[in-house]
Design a protein around this motif. Structure first.
Motif, PDB file in Angstrom:
ATOM      1  N   THR A 243      84.653 152.679 -50.221  1.00  0.00           N
ATOM      2  CA  THR A 243      84.138 154.040 -50.283  1.00  0.00           C
ATOM      3  C   THR A 243      84.085 154.590 -51.429  1.00  0.00           C
ATOM      4  N   VAL A 244      85.243 154.554 -52.233  1.00  0.00           N
ATOM      5  CA  VAL A 244      85.120 155.219 -53.697  1.00  0.00           C
ATOM      6  C   VAL A 244      84.023 154.699 -54.481  1.00  0.00           C
ATOM      7  N   VAL A 245      84.137 153.318 -54.569  1.00  0.00           N
ATOM      8  CA  VAL A 245      82.980 152.482 -55.256  1.00  0.00           C
ATOM      9  C   VAL A 245      81.494 153.179 -54.985  1.00  0.00           C
ATOM     10  N   MET A 246      81.207 153.135 -53.673  1.00  0.00           N
ATOM     11  CA  MET A 246      79.968 153.355 -53.345  1.00  0.00           C
ATOM     12  C   MET A 246      79.713 154.987 -53.378  1.00  0.00           C
ATOM     13  N   ASN A 247      80.619 155.829 -53.064  1.00  0.00           N
ATOM     14  CA  ASN A 247      80.384 157.148 -53.090  1.00  0.00           C
ATOM     15  C   ASN A 247      80.286 157.670 -54.712  1.00  0.00           C
ATOM     16  N   GLU A 248      81.009 157.134 -55.421  1.00  0.00           N
ATOM     17  CA  GLU A 248      81.025 157.672 -56.883  1.00  0.00           C
ATOM     18  C   GLU A 248      80.291 156.782 -57.686  1.00  0.00           C
ATOM     19  N   ASN A 249      79.467 155.958 -57.247  1.00  0.00           N
ATOM     20  CA  ASN A 249      78.665 155.005 -57.893  1.00  0.00           C
ATOM     21  C   ASN A 249      79.177 154.550 -59.214  1.00  0.00           C
ATOM     22  N   VAL A 250      80.296 154.074 -59.054  1.00  0.00           N
ATOM     23  CA  VAL A 250      81.095 153.290 -60.146  1.00  0.00           C
ATOM     24  C   VAL A 250      81.171 151.852 -59.797  1.00  0.00           C
ATOM     25  N   THR A 251      81.791 150.909 -60.747  1.00  0.00           N
ATOM     26  CA  THR A 251      81.856 149.529 -60.439  1.00  0.00           C
ATOM     27  C   THR A 251      83.494 149.340 -59.689  1.00  0.00           C
ATOM     28  N   ARG A 252      83.609 148.152 -59.108  1.00  0.00           N
ATOM     29  CA  ARG A 252      84.723 147.878 -58.493  1.00  0.00           C
ATOM     30  C   ARG A 252      85.927 147.858 -59.706  1.00  0.00           C
ATOM     31  N   THR A 253      85.596 147.110 -60.852  1.00  0.00           N
ATOM     32  CA  THR A 253      86.402 147.091 -62.174  1.00  0.00           C
ATOM     33  C   THR A 253      86.768 148.559 -62.525  1.00  0.00           C
ATOM     34  N   ASP A 254      85.909 149.346 -62.724  1.00  0.00           N
ATOM     35  CA  ASP A 254      86.052 150.926 -62.963  1.00  0.00           C
ATOM     36  C   ASP A 254      87.363 151.204 -61.948  1.00  0.00           C
TER      37      ASP A 254
END
Length: 195
Positions: free
Chosen positions: A100-111
């Motif tokens: 959810t964090v990855v998709m909602n914040e439009n960042v990578t899993r690595t981030d």
């Protein structure tokens, strides 16, 4: 973070006593009403996000806290003894929260894996009926593990044992993980998070 689908988390701010509230037993795991000790109700954020994206609710951790842009926390409060918590359920909850964090914040899993710390808070003072899948926890073993950590040069929270087989996801799903009884959460993490 203008790319968020849920742009503003501020409406989801909640006190720790609200986030740790156990509806079944009508008690808060963390009795903290301090208004400066608030974090985002991640269940609420995840519900809204899921409705926008998939129509079906994800599993999610209870709290999300952004101390800095590179130092964020997902917190799960379980008013259960350590031995009653299902490791697979816990892993899936963390996985869905990270997704959810990855998709909602439009960042990578690595981030996310470089900035999110997961904290699992349980309640070993909550003694209910044992089932066949429960395991016995030992206060003596916990103290022994903490002492070993201290002897190896680790201090404070880093001397606490990591449980539920979650440490293997460090660097993959999150930066670090802590699995603590509510007393250690209050002893260590209130300072770490809010001071």
């Amino acid at each position: 973070m203008n790319d968020r689908l849920i742009k503003d988390y501020r409406p989801y701010l909640a006190k720790l006593s609200e986030l740790s509230y156990d509806r079944e037993h009508k008690v808060s795991l963390i009795e903290d009403e301090d208004m400066s000790h608030r974090m985002f109700n991640f269940d609420g954020i995840s519900d809204k996000f899921s409705k926008k994206i998939r129509g079906e609710k994800n599993m999610s951790c209870d709290g999300y806290y952004e101390k800095t842009s590179q130092d964020t926390y997902l917190v799960e409060f379980k008013n259960q003894e350590e031995g009653k918590i299902d490791k697979k359920w816990l892993k899936n909850k963390i996985y869905d929260s990270i997704a959810t964090v990855v998709m909602n914040e439009n960042v990578t899993r690595t981030d996310v894996a470089g900035r999110v710390t997961v904290i699992i808070v349980y309640n070993d003072a909550n003694h209910g009926e044992k089932t066949d899948s429960d395991y016995s926890t030992s206060e003596a073993f916990n103290r022994f593990s903490e002492k070993l950590g201290e002897l190896s040069g680790r201090k404070d929270v880093d001397s606490l044992p990591k449980k539920f087989d979650l440490e293997r996801y460090k660097g993959i799903l999150f930066k670090d993980v802590y699995t603590v009884d509510r007393r250690n959460f209050e002893k260590y993490f209130l300072k770490i998070l809010f001071e």
